[in-house]
Design an enzyme around this catalytic site. Structure first.
Site, mmCIF file in Angstrom:
data_model
loop_
_atom_site.group_PDB
_atom_site.id
_atom_site.type_symbol
_atom_site.label_atom_id
_atom_site.label_comp_id
_atom_site.label_asym_id
_atom_site.label_seq_id
_atom_site.Cartn_x
_atom_site.Cartn_y
_atom_site.Cartn_z
ATOM 1 N N LEU A 1 -0.193 16.675 -5.469
ATOM 2 C CA LEU A 1 0.614 16.405 -4.436
ATOM 3 C C LEU A 1 -0.115 15.496 -3.408
ATOM 4 N N HIS B 1 12.454 33.309 20.090
ATOM 5 C CA HIS B 1 13.642 33.945 19.648
ATOM 6 C C HIS B 1 14.726 33.024 20.552
ATOM 7 N N GLU C 1 14.728 17.840 -7.586
ATOM 8 C CA GLU C 1 15.125 17.125 -5.980
ATOM 9 C C GLU C 1 15.880 15.968 -6.504
ATOM 10 N N GLY D 1 13.705 18.705 -17.640
ATOM 11 C CA GLY D 1 12.666 19.246 -16.945
ATOM 12 C C GLY D 1 13.111 19.901 -15.578
ATOM 13 N N GLY E 1 -4.547 7.708 -9.256
ATOM 14 C CA GLY E 1 -3.129 8.330 -9.213
ATOM 15 C C GLY E 1 -2.550 8.653 -10.734
ATOM 16 N N GLU F 1 15.889 22.686 -19.493
ATOM 17 C CA GLU F 1 14.485 23.002 -19.300
ATOM 18 C C GLU F 1 13.853 23.811 -20.448
ATOM 19 N N GLY G 1 11.648 20.948 -12.869
ATOM 20 C CA GLY G 1 10.199 21.146 -12.035
ATOM 21 C C GLY G 1 10.740 20.437 -10.918
ATOM 22 N N LEU H 1 0.723 -1.075 0.048
ATOM 23 C CA LEU H 1 -0.139 -0.030 -0.066
ATOM 24 C C LEU H 1 0.968 1.327 -0.132
HETATM 25 P P1 FAD Z 1 -0.844 7.395 -6.475
HETATM 26 O O1 FAD Z 1 0.061 7.849 -5.047
HETATM 27 O O2 FAD Z 1 -0.399 7.404 -7.588
HETATM 28 O O3 FAD Z 1 -1.655 6.084 -5.887
HETATM 29 C C1 FAD Z 1 -2.433 5.410 -6.901
HETATM 30 C C2 FAD Z 1 -2.494 4.022 -6.681
HETATM 31 O O4 FAD Z 1 -3.315 3.446 -7.387
HETATM 32 C C3 FAD Z 1 -1.028 3.028 -7.140
HETATM 33 O O5 FAD Z 1 -0.435 2.657 -5.958
HETATM 34 C C4 FAD Z 1 -1.423 2.323 -8.220
HETATM 35 O O6 FAD Z 1 -0.639 1.327 -8.189
HETATM 36 C C5 FAD Z 1 -2.993 2.190 -7.925
HETATM 37 N N1 FAD Z 1 -3.837 1.873 -9.067
HETATM 38 C C6 FAD Z 1 -3.811 2.343 -10.190
HETATM 39 N N2 FAD Z 1 -4.653 1.926 -11.206
HETATM 40 C C7 FAD Z 1 -5.234 0.964 -10.339
HETATM 41 C C8 FAD Z 1 -6.170 -0.103 -10.430
HETATM 42 N N3 FAD Z 1 -6.801 -0.029 -11.858
HETATM 43 N N4 FAD Z 1 -6.487 -1.153 -9.612
HETATM 44 C C9 FAD Z 1 -5.762 -1.156 -8.455
HETATM 45 N N5 FAD Z 1 -4.901 -0.125 -8.206
HETATM 46 C C10 FAD Z 1 -4.676 0.527 -9.072
HETATM 47 N N6 FAD Z 1 3.924 14.994 -3.584
HETATM 48 C C11 FAD Z 1 4.057 15.474 -2.451
HETATM 49 O O7 FAD Z 1 3.222 15.977 -1.958
HETATM 50 N N7 FAD Z 1 5.394 15.440 -1.694
HETATM 51 C C12 FAD Z 1 6.597 14.923 -2.234
HETATM 52 O O8 FAD Z 1 7.455 15.312 -1.759
HETATM 53 C C13 FAD Z 1 6.401 14.082 -3.454
HETATM 54 N N8 FAD Z 1 7.279 13.964 -3.753
HETATM 55 C C14 FAD Z 1 7.182 13.009 -5.207
HETATM 56 C C15 FAD Z 1 8.366 12.381 -5.666
HETATM 57 C C16 FAD Z 1 8.186 11.537 -6.822
HETATM 58 C C17 FAD Z 1 9.623 11.080 -7.337
HETATM 59 C C18 FAD Z 1 7.079 11.582 -7.435
HETATM 60 C C19 FAD Z 1 6.858 10.573 -8.666
HETATM 61 C C20 FAD Z 1 5.888 12.157 -6.927
HETATM 62 C C21 FAD Z 1 6.171 12.947 -5.878
HETATM 63 N N9 FAD Z 1 5.135 13.485 -5.184
HETATM 64 C C22 FAD Z 1 4.955 14.189 -3.759
HETATM 65 C C23 FAD Z 1 3.678 13.185 -5.796
HETATM 66 C C24 FAD Z 1 2.673 12.452 -4.941
HETATM 67 O O9 FAD Z 1 3.432 11.306 -5.193
HETATM 68 C C25 FAD Z 1 1.330 12.264 -5.793
HETATM 69 O O10 FAD Z 1 0.796 13.435 -5.977
HETATM 70 C C26 FAD Z 1 0.495 11.163 -4.839
HETATM 71 O O11 FAD Z 1 1.019 10.044 -4.702
HETATM 72 C C27 FAD Z 1 -0.938 11.109 -5.423
HETATM 73 O O12 FAD Z 1 -1.625 10.388 -4.696
HETATM 74 P P2 FAD Z 1 -2.841 9.304 -5.436
HETATM 75 O O13 FAD Z 1 -3.248 8.671 -4.155
HETATM 76 O O14 FAD Z 1 -3.651 10.201 -6.141
HETATM 77 O O15 FAD Z 1 -2.196 8.377 -6.321
HETATM 78 P P1 NAI Z 2 6.993 19.412 -13.220
HETATM 79 O O1 NAI Z 2 5.704 19.724 -13.777
HETATM 80 O O2 NAI Z 2 7.206 19.889 -11.635
HETATM 81 O O3 NAI Z 2 8.176 19.857 -13.935
HETATM 82 C C1 NAI Z 2 8.202 19.528 -15.324
HETATM 83 C C2 NAI Z 2 9.475 20.431 -16.006
HETATM 84 O O4 NAI Z 2 9.543 19.909 -17.115
HETATM 85 C C3 NAI Z 2 8.620 21.945 -16.256
HETATM 86 O O5 NAI Z 2 9.331 22.802 -15.694
HETATM 87 C C4 NAI Z 2 8.557 22.154 -17.755
HETATM 88 O O6 NAI Z 2 8.441 23.142 -18.317
HETATM 89 C C5 NAI Z 2 9.496 21.026 -18.087
HETATM 90 N N1 NAI Z 2 9.253 20.505 -19.622
HETATM 91 C C6 NAI Z 2 8.315 20.037 -19.753
HETATM 92 N N2 NAI Z 2 8.436 19.443 -21.284
HETATM 93 C C7 NAI Z 2 9.879 19.654 -21.387
HETATM 94 C C8 NAI Z 2 10.784 19.397 -22.372
HETATM 95 N N3 NAI Z 2 10.234 18.673 -23.668
HETATM 96 N N4 NAI Z 2 12.171 19.545 -22.220
HETATM 97 C C9 NAI Z 2 12.276 20.157 -21.188
HETATM 98 N N5 NAI Z 2 11.772 20.380 -20.270
HETATM 99 C C10 NAI Z 2 10.201 20.295 -20.272
HETATM 100 O O7 NAI Z 2 6.856 17.726 -13.190
HETATM 101 P P2 NAI Z 2 7.938 16.604 -12.467
HETATM 102 O O8 NAI Z 2 9.131 17.363 -12.048
HETATM 103 O O9 NAI Z 2 8.220 15.765 -13.456
HETATM 104 O O10 NAI Z 2 7.071 16.456 -11.339
HETATM 105 C C11 NAI Z 2 5.775 15.829 -11.403
HETATM 106 C C12 NAI Z 2 4.629 16.303 -10.325
HETATM 107 O O11 NAI Z 2 4.921 15.410 -9.346
HETATM 108 C C13 NAI Z 2 5.069 17.590 -9.941
HETATM 109 O O12 NAI Z 2 4.456 18.478 -10.604
HETATM 110 C C14 NAI Z 2 4.380 17.473 -8.419
HETATM 111 O O13 NAI Z 2 3.087 17.725 -8.683
HETATM 112 C C15 NAI Z 2 4.521 16.276 -8.012
HETATM 113 N N6 NAI Z 2 5.997 16.200 -7.213
HETATM 114 C C16 NAI Z 2 6.003 16.620 -6.062
HETATM 115 C C17 NAI Z 2 7.275 16.872 -5.411
HETATM 116 C C18 NAI Z 2 7.200 17.606 -4.011
HETATM 117 O O14 NAI Z 2 6.031 17.882 -3.583
HETATM 118 N N7 NAI Z 2 8.201 17.985 -3.411
HETATM 119 C C19 NAI Z 2 8.665 16.113 -5.552
HETATM 120 C C20 NAI Z 2 8.183 15.508 -6.738
HETATM 121 C C21 NAI Z 2 7.168 15.388 -7.660
#
Ligand code: FAD
Ligand code: NAI
Length: 469
Positions: free
Chosen positions: A323, A448, A190, A183, A147, A206, A185, A40
């Site tokens: 997020l 402080h 990170e 990218g 997700g 970018e 972003g 999970l």
């Molecule tokens: P998900 O977490 O994607 O969960 C969906 C789940 O549904 C998955 O486990 C998948 O296996 C399951 N699923 C899909 N389809 C089916 C199906 N048909 N049947 C059964 N199961 C299914 N957000 C933050 O707020 N802070 C962060 O620091 C942060 N860091 C991140 C770092 C990375 C590298 C990435 C990729 C994302 C990060 N995010 C972060 C974004 C965050 O992970 C997502 O916004 C969040 O997980 C979304 O939650 P969700 O429950 O909508 O979907």
């Molecule tokens: P992002 O949307 O944050 O950034 C993508 C970046 O790629 C943008 O700056 C965009 O202009 C650029 N881009 C798009 N097409 C491109 C191209 N062809 N060539 C070069 N640059 C290009 O997406 P990212 O970093 O993939 O993360 C996905 C999402 O996951 C985030 O938007 C965020 O919602 C979530 N996330 C959140 C984290 C956190 O809360 N700390 C950490 C990691 C992910």
């Protein structure tokens, strides 16, 4: 197996789905949560927030030990990296936390149904496990929390070894010499930071002429300057047109976003991080009649109900910031509304944090958004270099910026780059949640010496004169 009946069947066990399942059970519903992964926690716990933050924390400590202790009068010998141990620690953290959710499911009597869920109609979910027989679940209500997935880049095929998504970047078994990050972003900055700290030469390509689009431009500018100082290279206004894995690494072609001369570059590893897109594959939305918007997101109303009565959706698969905390909040509000409670979530008050060093955090409107909307505002800004605790800690990069309405003084947006920005932002979120003003923050006593004193000083600066500047 014969049909099982539930008040609520949640599809997806991420921070949206598992939190909704727990809250629904607390409210007295019988709940099943269908998850195709064995563990999970979804993207967030398995391949997102948690493993990336574990590596950010470990790599930060490594970089600090290697370069940052001398200023405190601490001498070390040569600092060495044990990447295997660092990765193992990350995996253990993930493992522990996923077990924690399994425990909470048991405690709340939620059935975790392992397998892939597909809607057969508005009250029926078929679950296909990796092994064994299909199962059919009947539900008074269905909540989709499936997700998102990586947005692919045409011409660049991810193999998770040399050309990786964030998932592969969390599992590299050696430190690459050169990495190109596509990218600038959240993920690119990170994960780029993690590998740069561990010794990789990182270049971020970018498309736009700025980083972290959507965030306040002044934050993005300062972040660019700070990360450049740390050694990350940036090619802004540049697009990658192709990448091919070779015997030795990856050959990449790029050109100016607006068109121009194409160039080539080689790297050991390429990270594709150009965004994520909603995941609805083989979900059977067509069978249930659930509609999507133009961006592939499930459309929902203010109680998260889709166009089909009894079918709901939350998290990354709908609109709003992608997020984890937003997904969880959607989930709680969605099931509380099902139970007749008063609840709502305001996406304007969802904080965003980029966990680089220094951290970047933001809530509400940016200056650019206020200008575009024609809203008159005052700005209060305060640098961490004037915060005594930041000096004590030897972390003085960055600032706090508060934007408040010109007439009413109501706080409209807060943007922080600096030490612990991800924690400091919550004072602003709370203030905005209560409809507070900059004067409210300015009149609040702050201990402080803390970094939070900078927030108070920035609030004072909105209409008056901060003491320490
Ligand atoms: P998900 O977490 O994607 O969960 C969906 C789940 O549904 C998955 O486990 C998948 O296996 C399951 N699923 C899909 N389809 C089916 C199906 N048909 N049947 C059964 N199961 C299914 N957000 C933050 O707020 N802070 C962060 O620091 C942060 N860091 C991140 C770092 C990375 C590298 C990435 C990729 C994302 C990060 N995010 C972060 C974004 C965050 O992970 C997502 O916004 C969040 O997980 C979304 O939650 P969700 O429950 O909508 O979907
Ligand atoms: P992002 O949307 O944050 O950034 C993508 C970046 O790629 C943008 O700056 C965009 O202009 C650029 N881009 C798009 N097409 C491109 C191209 N062809 N060539 C070069 N640059 C290009 O997406 P990212 O970093 O993939 O993360 C996905 C999402 O996951 C985030 O938007 C965020 O919602 C979530 N996330 C959140 C984290 C956190 O809360 N700390 C950490 C990691 C992910």
């Amino acid at each position: 197996m014969s049909d099982s009946k539930f008040d609520l069947v949640v599809i997806g066990g991420g921070p949206g789905g598992y939190v909704a399942a727990i809250r629904a059970a607390q409210l007295g519903m019988s709940v099943a949560c269908v998850e195709s992964r064995a563990k999970l926690g979804g993207t967030c716990l398995n391949v997102g927030c948690i493993p990336s933050k574990a590596l950010l924390q470990s790599s930060e400590i490594y970089a600090e030990a290697a370069h940052g202790l001398g200023v405190h009068g601490v001498k070390t010998g040569k600092v060495a990296l044990d990447l295997k141990a660092m990765m193992a620690r990350k995996d253990n953290v993930v493992d522990d936390l996923t077990k924690g959710i399994a425990f909470l499911f048991k405690k709340n009597k939620i059935e975790h149904v392992e397998g892939y869920g597909t809607l057969l109609d508005a009250n029926t979910v078929e679950v296909k496990p990796a092994k064994g027989k299909k199962r059919t679940l009947k539900a008074a209500r269905i909540l989709i929390a499936t997700g998102s997935e990586v947005t692919p880049l045409p011409g660049v095929e991810i193999d998770e070894k040399k050309i990786v998504s964030s998932t592969g970047a969390l599992e590299l078994n050696s430190v690459p010499k050169k990495m190109i990050v596509i990218g600038g972003g959240y993920i690119g900055l990170e994960m780029g930071s993690v590998w740069q700290r561990l010794g990789t030469e990182v270049t971020v390509v970018e498309f736009l002429d700025r980083l972290v689009p959507g965030m306040d431009a002044e934050l993005a500018k300062t972040l660019l300057r700070t990360l450049t100082k740390q050694g990350i290279k940036f090619k802004l206004g540049t697009k990658v047109t192709g990448a091919k894995a070779t015997k030795t690494g990856v050959a990449l072609t790029f050109e100016p976003s607006k068109g121009g001369k194409a160039e080539k570059i080689a790297a050991d590893v390429v990270l594709v991080s150009i965004g994520r897109r909603p995941f609805t594959e083989k979900l059977g939305l067509d069978k249930a009649g659930v509609t999507l918007d133009g961006q592939g997101r499930i459309t929902v109303d203010e109680v998260f109900q889709t166009n089909v009565a009894g079918v709901y959706a939350i998290g990354d698969v709908i609109n709003g910031p992608m997020l984890a905390h937003k997904a969880s909040e959607d989930g709680v509000v969605c099931v509380e509304r099902m139970a007749g409670h008063v609840a709502n979530v305001d996406y304007d008050k969802v904080p965003g944090v980029v966990y680089t060093w220094p951290e970047v955090s933001t809530v509400g409107k940016s200056e650019e958004q206020l200008k575009e909307a024609g809203v008159a505002y005052n700005v209060g800004k305060f640098p961490f270099s004037a915060v005594s605790r930041a000096r004590v800690n030897a972390n003085t990069d960055g600032f706090i910026k508060i934007l408040a309405h010109k007439e009413t003084d109501r706080v409209l947006g807060v943007h922080i780059i600096g030490p612990d920005a991800g924690t400091l932002i919550h004072e602003a979120v709370l203030c905005m949640e209560f409809g507070g003003s900059s004067e409210d923050i300015a009149a609040t006593v702050h201990a402080h010496p803390t970094l939070a004193e900078g927030v108070k000083e920035a609030a004072v600066a909105v209409t008056g004169k901060p003491i320490h500047m």
